[in-house]
Every structure is written in structure tokens, then in C-alpha cells.
Design a protein around this motif. Structure first.
Motif, PDB file in Angstrom:
ATOM      1  N   GLU A  53      47.428  -5.823 -30.454  1.00  0.00           N
ATOM      2  CA  GLU A  53      46.231  -5.576 -29.623  1.00  0.00           C
ATOM      3  C   GLU A  53      46.040  -4.070 -29.428  1.00  0.00           C
ATOM      4  N   ASP A  54      44.818  -3.605 -29.632  1.00  0.00           N
ATOM      5  CA  ASP A  54      44.547  -2.181 -29.461  1.00  0.00           C
ATOM      6  C   ASP A  54      44.498  -1.851 -27.964  1.00  0.00           C
ATOM      7  N   VAL A  55      45.501  -1.107 -27.487  1.00  0.00           N
ATOM      8  CA  VAL A  55      45.572  -0.803 -26.041  1.00  0.00           C
ATOM      9  C   VAL A  55      45.348   0.696 -25.789  1.00  0.00           C
ATOM     10  N   THR A  56      44.742   1.371 -26.772  1.00  0.00           N
ATOM     11  CA  THR A  56      44.570   2.834 -26.717  1.00  0.00           C
ATOM     12  C   THR A  56      44.020   3.320 -25.375  1.00  0.00           C
ATOM     13  N   SER A  57      42.972   2.655 -24.869  1.00  0.00           N
ATOM     14  CA  SER A  57      42.405   3.179 -23.624  1.00  0.00           C
ATOM     15  C   SER A  57      43.090   2.593 -22.387  1.00  0.00           C
ATOM     16  N   LEU A  58      43.713   1.415 -22.528  1.00  0.00           N
ATOM     17  CA  LEU A  58      44.336   0.776 -21.358  1.00  0.00           C
ATOM     18  C   LEU A  58      45.579   1.509 -20.854  1.00  0.00           C
TER      19      LEU A  58
END
Ligand code: DC
Length: 229
Positions: free
Chosen positions: A88-93
Motif C-alpha cells: 500500500e502506498d503510504v507516502t503521504s500518511l
């Protein structure tokens, strides 16, 4: 058959405390030197996020060791780089104050560090890189001759972090940002495993009164001079 290229990949280590401008600096140094930019803090943040999501205490070393063993972190260099947590792309989280603090706590756990240092070494050995973190020149790639330690007065760092949060429309209070920065530095510098530190093999740059362009030029010039034939 083409001769084997035995040149070791170029590794530039950029270490320093939070809010010192490591990310912007490393990104632009990587661009100028045509190397991947590898943000190692993002990996600790991803483990911090995984712990918070599962309700695991950031002080429970055994549970964090199990969590790290069951979790897949992928760092995909690029502009911007992406961090994936179990796909899961969590780059901004991972960029919230809560996850900053969680990352600082989980990064004190030796088993977490071992797993992430291995990942960082694999990534760096593949294509070289500008790696930013806390222990790149002391633990991850101690053999690289290109080591930089960025510092700045705490108030300057807090001001920069505060502006970043405001720019991202995240609620922020300067005094809280300063207090959290000081607390995170204390945790990162006093932990037993791989504390934030530097030695004489580093070039130390106090960025408090320098522009970003000046900091970047110092690093790029120094690396270029030392690799010229
Ligand atoms: O650079 P950052 O603020 O994104 O890092 C988040 C936390 O991760 C930081 O408080 C300390 C930890 N960290 C670390 O221990 N070692 C690294 N190489 C990078 C980050």
C-alpha cells in the motif's frame, strides 16, 4: 565479453537531526549527482505507521520485532519517491507529527534497525545513492568517504518544520513543533543502538545561516572534487 565494471556504487551519506533540511538537500544533491535519493527515515515511519494501525505499543520491542518480520517495506526511488507498506502506498500518511514520534520510538528497537539497515544496504548497493538518515555514515555505509552531517539551531529547525506543516495545511503550533523536535532529537541521540552522532570522517555543515543552494553546492562540490580522477 564486456569487462566487468568493478567501480563500487557511489554512496553519499547525509545524516543529521530532524528538520535540518536533509530531505530537500538530499533530493537536490541526488539530482545533481544523478543518483537515486533514498530517504531512510521514511522506512522507520512506515514501521511506526504499521504499529499505530495495529495498536502495538511503540515501546514493546518484542511485538515490534514480530511486526517488522511480518511486514514488507518497499522504497521506490523517484521524484517523488514512494514508500509502500505491504504493497500500500503510504507516502503521504507517514508525514504526521504522530507518526514522526512513533518512528522515533520504533527506531530505537535493534531488530527494527537490523531489518531496515539491510534494506538500505541492498538499495544502495544496487545503483548507489544519496542516503539521508541518522546512521548512514556510522552504520549503514561506514566505508563511504562521502559523509555529511547537517546541523542547525533547534529554533531554526522548528521554524522550518512549522512552515512545512502550514504549507501542507496541517494544523501546527510553533512551540509544540519546537518541543517535539527537541524531544525527538533527545530520543534519537541517546538511544543505545546507533544513536544520532558523527565523527571526524564527516564534513559537518551548520545550515542555520546558509541558503539551501549554498548547502547543496558545498556537498556536490566536495563529492565531485573527491571523485575526479
Ligand atoms: O528523518 P525522519 O524525521 O523522517 O526520521 C524519522 C525517525 O526515524 C527519526 O526520529 C529517527 C529515525 N531514523 C533513524 O533512526 N535512522 C535513520 N537512518 C533514519 C531515521
Amino acid at each position: 565479453m564486456a569487462p566487468l565494471d568493478m567501480t563500487p556504487p557511489l554512496i553519499v551519506a547525509i545524516d543529521g537531526p530532524s528538520g535540518v533540511g536533509k530531505t530537500t538537500t538530499s533530493k537536490r544533491v541526488a539530482h545533481d549527482l544523478q543518483l537515486p535519493h533514498i530517504d531512510t527515515g521514511a522506512m522507520y515511519r512506515a514501521i511506526g505507521l504499521a504499529a499505530v494501525r495495529r495498536g502495538i505499543s511503540v515501546h514493546d520491542a518484542d511485538a515490534l520485532e514480530r511486526l517488522t518480520a511480518q511486514t514488507t517495506i518497499d522504497f521506490v526511488p523517484g521524484e517523488p519517491p514512494h514508500i509502500l507498506l505491504d504493497g500500500e502506498d503510504v507516502t503521504s500518511l507517514i508525514r504526521t507529527p504522530e507518526i514522526s514520534m512513533a518512528a522515533s520510538h520504533v527506531s530505537a528497537v535493534p531488530a527494527v534497525r537490523r531489518a531496515l539497515v539491510r534494506l538500505q544496504q541492498e538499495l544502495g548497493r544496487r545503483n548507489g545513492g544519496v542516503l539521508e538518515g541518522r546512521d548512514i555514515g556510522t552504520k549503514v555505509f561506514p566505508e563511504t568517504p562521502h559523509k555529511f552531517f547537517l546541523t542547525a539551531r533547534p529554533e531554526v529547525r522548528a521554524q522550518r518544520r512549522y512552515k512545512e506543516l502550514i504549507a501542507k495545511n496541517q494544523p501546527a503550533d510553533y512551540d509544540t513543533v519546537l518541543a517535539e523536535a527537541v524531544q525527538r532529537d533527545r530520543q534519537d541521540s541517546t538511544r543505545a543502538d546507533s544513536p544520532l552522532t558523527f565523527d571526524d570522517s564527516y564534513t559537518v555543515i551548520d545550515t542555520s545561516d546558509l541558503t539551501m543552494d549554498e548547502v547543496i553546492a558545498r556537498i556536490v562540490d566536495r563529492v565531485r572534487c573527491s571523485i575526479l580522477p
